[in-house]
Design a protein around this motif. Structure first.
Motif, PDB file in Angstrom:
ATOM      1  N   SER A  49       0.817  -1.217   0.000  1.00 26.42           N
ATOM      2  CA  SER A  49       0.000   0.000   0.000  1.00 26.42           C
ATOM      3  C   SER A  49       0.848   1.263   0.000  1.00 26.42           C
ATOM      4  O   SER A  49       0.408   2.325   0.436  1.00 26.42           O
ATOM      5  CB  SER A  49      -0.932  -0.008   1.222  1.00 26.42           C
ATOM      6  N   ARG A 131      -4.575   1.821   0.517  1.00 27.42           N
ATOM      7  CA  ARG A 131      -4.668   1.774  -0.949  1.00 27.42           C
ATOM      8  C   ARG A 131      -5.889   0.939  -1.331  1.00 27.42           C
ATOM      9  O   ARG A 131      -6.258   0.006  -0.606  1.00 27.42           O
ATOM     10  CB  ARG A 131      -3.395   1.131  -1.507  1.00 27.42           C
ATOM     11  N   TYR A 194      -3.305   6.258  -0.676  1.00 23.47           N
ATOM     12  CA  TYR A 194      -2.306   6.090  -1.746  1.00 23.47           C
ATOM     13  C   TYR A 194      -2.695   6.895  -2.981  1.00 23.47           C
ATOM     14  O   TYR A 194      -1.857   7.566  -3.597  1.00 23.47           O
ATOM     15  CB  TYR A 194      -2.226   4.595  -2.072  1.00 23.47           C
TER      16      TYR A 194
END
Length: 296
Positions: A49, A131, A194
């Motif tokens: 991530s 993410r 992210y």
């Protein structure tokens, strides 16, 4: 000391209800008894991530954008992974952290209830980056191909089923992100995405600087953006994990830094897989205010 043959491609082991990398579970007391320092900065993520990216950004922020200072050592020494075991291949995270000067960067993928209690007692600052699940699944699949401390992933289809069921190291992505998001209500955690970092790094780096009580000029922020861009980091041997022996990370199978984009999942998910994943996602994330973008 153990040989690499004794730790590679082993099945996951359960630790307090969570699937974990086999070799990390050895002497788990070292994690539970770990004593943080008041000024430790915890960098926490679900695997794949943007952990290394975030770690280098934080190191640059703390060092006022001085790229030379940030080349003082490899990323695994500057931001040691807390749960990394001493398996005869590289030093354990705990031992490396004992050597590092304050303020220490402590990297971890641990779920909330496996994090040492000392971090909560000391009110340590934490930065969590999340993410979107589909890109994480694809990236984690490729990581399994090259990281020999993990079990072999099987086919993409087989791995995706494991990922959706939470039968991968560190467990369910859904539980991980939801529990850390919930924890922001009671603990000093800067929660980042992210995709936001990809889209507007200047804005996100300024958030990090403010959180860490650092005043940085726009010029310094621009330097950090350049130094931590995907292309720069991919070619930087201090952070691209090429310092790791091939017995642990086989870069011929996949590079550690592969694409670093949002939306790569569309190159892997079939229509049927996507529909099945979306159904699961809706069930798992219902009731949570946490939102993700799956492309930019």
């Amino acid at each position: 000391m153990v040989s690499s043959e004794e730790v590679v491609r082993k099945d996951l082991k359960m630790i307090h209800g969570h699937p974990m990398i086999h070799t990390f579970v050895f002497n788990w007391e070292r994690i539970e008894q770990f004593q943080c320092r008041p000024d430790d900065i915890v960098i926490t993520t679900y695997p794949k991530s943007g952990t290394t990216w975030l770690s280098e950004i934080v190191d640059m922020v703390l060092n006022d954008g001085d790229a030379e200072k940030c080349k003082r050592d490899v990323i695994t020494a500057k931001a040691p992974m807390l749960e990394m075991a001493d398996h005869g291949i590289r030093i354990s995270g705990v031992e490396q952290l004992k050597k590092n000067p304050s303020p220490r960067l402590v990297k971890t993928h641990l779920p909330i209830d496996l994090l040492p209690k000392s971090f909560w007692k000391n009110n340590s600052k934490m930065i969590y980056m999340a993410r979107n699940a589909k890109d994480v699944a694809v990236s984690y699949y490729h990581f399994h191909l090259m990281d020999r401390l993990l079990p072999l992933p099987g086919t993409w289809e087989e791995f995706l089923e494991k990922f959706m069921a939470g039968n991968v190291a560190y467990g369910s992505w859904f539980n991980h992100v939801k529990s850390w998001w919930k924890k922001t209500e009671e603990h000093p955690i800067l929660f980042l995405h992210y995709e936001d970092m990809k889209e507007n790094p200047k804005q996100e780096i300024k958030k990090i600087a403010t959180f860490l009580e650092k005043k940085l000029s726009n010029d310094i922020v621009d330097k950090i953006i350049h130094h931590t861009s995907f292309e720069t980091m991919k070619n930087n041997p201090m952070v691209n994990f090429t310092h790791m022996p091939s017995t642990v990370m086989d870069h011929s199978k996949s590079t550690f830094m592969r694409k670093g984009i949002a939306g790569d999942w569309k190159n892997y998910f079939t229509v049927a897989q996507n529909e099945k994943f979306d159904d699961l996602y809706e069930k798992q994330m219902s009731g949570s205010s946490l939102q993700f973008r799956t492309e930019l």
